[in-house]
Scaffold this motif. Structure first.
Motif, mmCIF file in Angstrom:
data_model
loop_
_atom_site.group_PDB
_atom_site.id
_atom_site.type_symbol
_atom_site.label_atom_id
_atom_site.label_comp_id
_atom_site.label_asym_id
_atom_site.label_seq_id
_atom_site.Cartn_x
_atom_site.Cartn_y
_atom_site.Cartn_z
ATOM 1 N N PHE A 181 28.755 61.441 44.585
ATOM 2 C CA PHE A 181 28.684 62.646 43.759
ATOM 3 C C PHE A 181 28.502 63.902 44.612
ATOM 4 O O PHE A 181 28.945 64.980 44.242
ATOM 5 C CB PHE A 181 27.575 62.523 42.712
ATOM 6 N N LYS A 184 31.890 64.742 45.551
ATOM 7 C CA LYS A 184 32.602 65.322 44.412
ATOM 8 C C LYS A 184 32.191 66.777 44.231
ATOM 9 O O LYS A 184 33.025 67.637 43.990
ATOM 10 C CB LYS A 184 32.269 64.542 43.127
ATOM 11 N N ASP A 185 30.884 67.018 44.353
ATOM 12 C CA ASP A 185 30.370 68.376 44.207
ATOM 13 C C ASP A 185 30.966 69.302 45.250
ATOM 14 O O ASP A 185 31.393 70.411 44.960
ATOM 15 C CB ASP A 185 28.848 68.372 44.407
ATOM 16 N N ASP A 258 31.370 61.383 36.205
ATOM 17 C CA ASP A 258 31.852 62.425 37.103
ATOM 18 C C ASP A 258 30.720 63.259 37.688
ATOM 19 O O ASP A 258 30.952 64.056 38.588
ATOM 20 C CB ASP A 258 32.913 63.302 36.425
ATOM 21 N N THR A 259 29.500 63.107 37.177
ATOM 22 C CA THR A 259 28.393 63.817 37.822
ATOM 23 C C THR A 259 27.201 62.882 37.968
ATOM 24 O O THR A 259 27.061 61.906 37.234
ATOM 25 C CB THR A 259 27.908 65.031 36.993
ATOM 26 N N THR A 261 24.156 63.559 37.269
ATOM 27 C CA THR A 261 23.284 63.643 36.108
ATOM 28 C C THR A 261 23.681 62.635 35.053
ATOM 29 O O THR A 261 22.831 61.984 34.444
ATOM 30 C CB THR A 261 23.371 65.065 35.489
ATOM 31 N N LYS A 262 24.992 62.486 34.855
ATOM 32 C CA LYS A 262 25.435 61.545 33.831
ATOM 33 C C LYS A 262 25.201 60.104 34.269
ATOM 34 O O LYS A 262 24.898 59.242 33.450
ATOM 35 C CB LYS A 262 26.925 61.759 33.538
#
Ligand code: ATP
Ligand code: MG
Lengths: 344, 284
Positions: A181, A184-185, A258-259, A261-262
C-alpha cells in the motif's frame, strides 16, 4: 535478475523505513523480558493429584498430612482421573495410596521428565508425612511413568514458539501488505507496471524482504533464549515455510483492497484469529476443533518440536511441507489477482 | 504506431463513461496532442493504452502489441511519464534511475546524462523526499526516457514547472521527435500543444470532438483579428476587431480615419480560442 534487483531495492527501502527495526526491536525486547523478567519456570509449586483409597480415620489423617507438606493437593475419586489430570497439567505429579493387608501401598504416577532428585524429594517428603501420622505401617512403593513425551520445556522456552509464530510468520502478513500500500500511495507501483518486469517478480522481491527480517528476528530470539538447545536446521526450514505462508497470506488479503485503511480490518482480524491457537497451546484441555483447524495451531507445536532434545521430525517436516505448499498456492492466487488489481 | 478503435472506459463498470467511443490513429514519428479540460478523460485514455487500466471495451494496439493480451516485453518499447510524479522518496535520484533501468531488457541511457539535461545533476545523490514538486516531476520525466522508447507517453510534462524548465522539457521533446520517437502528449496547455504537436485531439467529457493539425485548425476556425489601441477624447482605448465581421471592419475604418491610432497589430486565433469555439468550454 529483475527479481534480484527488485529484492535488493526493497531491502534497501526497508532498511530506510521503520518496520524492519520494529520487528527486530520487538525480538530484542522479547529476549530481554524473557531473560531478565520472566523466571525459567512460572510455578515452582508442584500440584499433586491424589487418589486415596483408605478408610475412615486413615483417610482423614492422610489428607491432613499431605496438605501440611506444602503441596497443592487435589483429591480425586479414581486412579484414572488422576492420570487424566496429569496429561493436561504437565507440571503436576500423581499419587495413589491404598491400604492392602495393613500395608500402605504408594503408587507414584510421574510425567517422565522429572529427574531422580525431584522424584526422591517428592517421595521422601510425602512418605515422611505419612509415617509421622500413621506410625507402624510398612510401605510398598511403585513408580509409574505416563506414556508420552519424556521431555518438558521450561516455561520460558515454552513461550518461544508463540513468539516465533507471531513475529517471524504473522508479522510479515501485516508488514508486506503495508509495503504494497505504501507503493500504491507513492504511485511507484504504476512506474513498475510500465516496465517489462513481471508482477511475480515484484511480489516475490517483497516476500524476500519479509523472509530476511523474519529469519533474523526469529533466529536472534531463539539464539538468546534457547541457545544450543534448538535444532537450527529444522528451525530455519520451518521459519522459511511459515514466513512464506504468512507473507503470501498477507499478499492475498491485500489484493482485495486498494488502501491500507480498507485492508486493515481484515489483516487485523486474521492475526487475532490465528493468535487464538496460542490459547489451546497453553491449555491443551481446551482444544476445540475450530482452533485445531487454524494453521497457527500445528505451527506452534512444530516450532516447539524444534526445541526438544529429541524432535518429532515427521511432525516438523509435515508442517514445513504443508506451509510451503499453502504459501505457494496463496502466492499464485495473489499473483493472479494482482495482475489485474495492482495499479487500480 | 497506435490504433484506438471504439474505446470505452468506466471506472464504476456501468454506463458512466470516463471515455466514450474514442477513435484515433497515431503514425510513427508523430507527436499527437491530447487536449482537454480537467476531468475530460485524458489520463484515463493514456492509462488504458499503457495497460495500467484494464481494457474494457474497444481495440487498442500500441507499438504493434494488442493491449488486451500484450506481453510485458511491449514495455521495452514504451516510456511513460506520469502527471503525478511517482518516484521512491527514500532513494536518491540516481538510485531511482539505476534501479529502474535494470528492469528493462534493452540497452538504456546513462542516468547521469539524463539528470544533467534537466538540471538535476547537482542533486543526483540527494534523497528524493527532499526534492521540490518540480524536481520530482523532472525526475519522473527523465525516467521515462531511460529505455529510449519508440512510443513515448507524456502526461502533463510541463505542468507545474517554471517557464525556463518547461522550455527545456519542450526542447527535449522536439529533440526526441527528430530522432523519430512517437509521442502521445496529454496536456491542457494549448501553447505547449501548438508548439509541439503535429496533430491534436480535443476531448471533453470523455468524447473526442475533433482531430486535426494546429495549422489546419487555425485556418479553418481562426478569424483574422486586429488589436488596436487609440485615443478617444484623451482616453486610451483598446479593442480587438475581426477582419471578417462587417460591423468590425467599419468600426476599424473609423478609428483609422480619425488618425488617433497609437498601436495596431494583427493577431492569430490561439488554439485555446479555437477550443472554446469548437467545444463551447474553456480549458481550465
Ligand atoms: N481512479 C478513478 N476512479 C474513479 N473515477 C475516476 C478515477 N480516475 C479518474 N476518474 C474520473 O474519470 C474522469 C476522467 O478523469 P481523467 O483523470 O482521465 O481526466 P484528465 O483529463 O486526465 O484530467 P486532468 O487534466 O485533471 O488530469 C473524471 O470524471 C474523473 O473523475
Ligand atoms: Mg490527467
Amino acid at each position: 535478475m529483475k527479481l534480484l534487483y527488485s529484492f535488493l531495492k526493497d531491502m534497501q527501502l526497508s532498511l530506510k523505513s521503520f518496520y524492519i527495526y520494529i520487528e527486530l526491536g520487538f525480538a530484542l525486547v522479547f529476549v530481554a523480558v524473557m531473560l531478565f523478567a520472566v523466571p525459567e519456570n512460572f510455578e515452582p509449586r508442584v500440584t499433586v493429584y491424589a487418589y486415596l483409597d483408605l478408610e475412615g480415620p486413615n483417610q482423614v489423617m492422610a489428607e491432613e498430612s499431605l496438605t501440611q507438606e506444602g503441596y497443592e493437593v487435589i483429591l480425586l475419586l479414581s486412579r484414572e482421573e488422576v492420570e487424566a489430570e496429569l496429561a493436561d497439567n504437565r507440571s503436576s505429579v500423581g499419587l495413589a495410596v491404598a491400604l492392602e493387608d495393613g500395608t500402605i501401598v504408594y503408587d507414584y504416577i510421574l510425567q517422565g521428565y522429572e529427574d531422580e532428585k525431584f522424584k526422591n524429594i517428592i517421595k521422601t517428603s510425602i512418605e515422611s508425612g505419612f509415617a509421622k501420622e500413621m506410625p507402624g505401617y510398612e510401605n510398598v512403593t511403585t513408580v509409574t511413568t505416563l506414556e508420552g513425551k519424556g521431555e518438558k520445556l521450561s516455561d520460558r522456552l515454552n513461550i518461544l514458539p508463540v513468539f516465533l509464530a507471531l513475529n517471524a510468520a504473522f508479522m510479515g502478513l501485516f508488514i508486506i501488505a503495508s509495503y504494497i500500500f505504501l507503493d500504491k500511495d507513492e504511485g511507484t507501483i504504476k512506474a513498475f507496471a510500465v516496465t517489462p518486469a513481471k508482477v511475480w517478480q515484484y511480489l516475490l522481491g517483497k516476500m524476500g524482504v519479509m523472509l530476511v527480517s523474519g529469519l533474523m528476528s526469529g533466529l536472534v530470539a531463539t539464539a538468546f533464549i534457547a541457545g544450543l538447545k534448538a535444532h537450527y536446521l529444522h528451525l530455519i526450514l520451518l521459519l522459511i515455510a511459515c514466513n512464506a505462508f504468512g507473507s503470501a497470506l498477507g499478499l492475498f488479503i491485500a489484493s482485495f483492497f486498494d488502501t491500507m485503511t480498507k485492508a486493515m480490518g481484515w489483516l487485523y482480524m486474521s492475526i487475532i484469529i490465528l493468535a487464538f491457537a496460542a490459547v489451546s497451546y497453553y491449555m491443551p484441555a481446551f482444544s476445540p476443533l475450530v482452533i485445531r483447524m487454524l494453521p497457527s495451531y500445528p505451527m506452534l507445536f512444530a516450532f516447539r518440536e524444534t526445541l526438544y532434545e529429541v524432535s518429532d521430525l515427521r511432525y516438523i517436516y509435515a508442517n514445513v511441507l504443508g506451509f510451503s505448499l499453502a504459501g505457494v498456492v496463496l502466492f499464485l492466487l495473489s499473483n493472479w489477482r494482482f495482475k489485474k488489481t495492482l495499479t487500480v | 504506431m497506435i490504433s484506438v478503435k471504439g474505446l470505452y472506459h468506466s471506472y464504476s463498470h456501468d454506463e458512466k463513461y470516463a471515455v466514450k467511443d474514442a477513435n484515433f490513429e497515431i503514425s510513427k514519428g508523430e507527436v499527437f496532442g491530447f487536449l482537454g479540460p480537467s476531468g475530460a478523460g485524458k489520463s484515463t485514455t493514456q492509462g488504458v493504452m499503457t495497460g495500467l487500466l484494464q481494457l474494457q471495451k474497444g481495440n487498442v494496439t500500441v507499438a504493434g502489441y494488442d493491449v488486451k493480451r500484450a506481453s510485458r516485453t511491449m514495455f521495452n518499447k514504451i516510456g511513460v511519464s506520469f502527471e503525478q510524479s511517482n518516484v521512491y522518496g527514500k532513494l536518491t535520484a540516481l538510485e531511482n534511475l539505476e534501479f529502474y533501468r535494470k528492469l528493462f531488457d534493452v540497452s538504456t541511457r546513462d542516468p547521469k546524462e539524463l539528470l544533467e539535461i534537466v538540471g538535476l545533476d547537482h542533486v543526483a545523490t540527494q534523497r528524493v523526499s527532499e526534492f521540490s514538486k518540480g524536481m520530482k516531476h523532472r525526475l519522473t520525466f527523465i525516467r521515462s526516457m531511460l529505455n529510449n522508447p519508440e512510443m513515448w507517453f507524456l502526461d502533463e510534462p510541463t505542468t507545474g514547472l517554471d517557464p525556463a524548465i518547461a522550455s527545456v522539457i519542450k526542447e527535449i521533446v522536439k529533440g526526441e521527435k527528430k530522432r523519430g520517437t512517437t509521442v502521445f502528449l496529454t496536456t491542457h496547455n494549448m501553447f505547449v500543444a501548438d508548439e509541439l504537436c503535429d496533430r491534436v485531439a480535443f476531448i471533453i467529457d470523455g468524447e473526442i470532438k475533433l482531430i486535426d493539425s494546429p495549422r489546419n485548425l487555425k485556418l479553418q476556425y481562426g478569424e483574422r483579428l486586429v488589436e488596436v489601441e487609440y485615443r478617444d477624447n484623451g482616453d486610451l482605448k483598446k479593442e480587438t476587431l475581426s477582419f471578417i465581421d462587417e460591423k468590425d471592419k467599419h468600426h476599424l475604418n473609423d478609428i483609422v480615419n480619425t488618425g488617433k491610432v497609437e498601436m495596431m497589430h494583427t493577431k492569430e486565433a490561439t488554439l485555446e480560442e479555437i477550443f472554446i469555439k469548437v467545444t463551447g468550454k474553456g480549458l481550465q
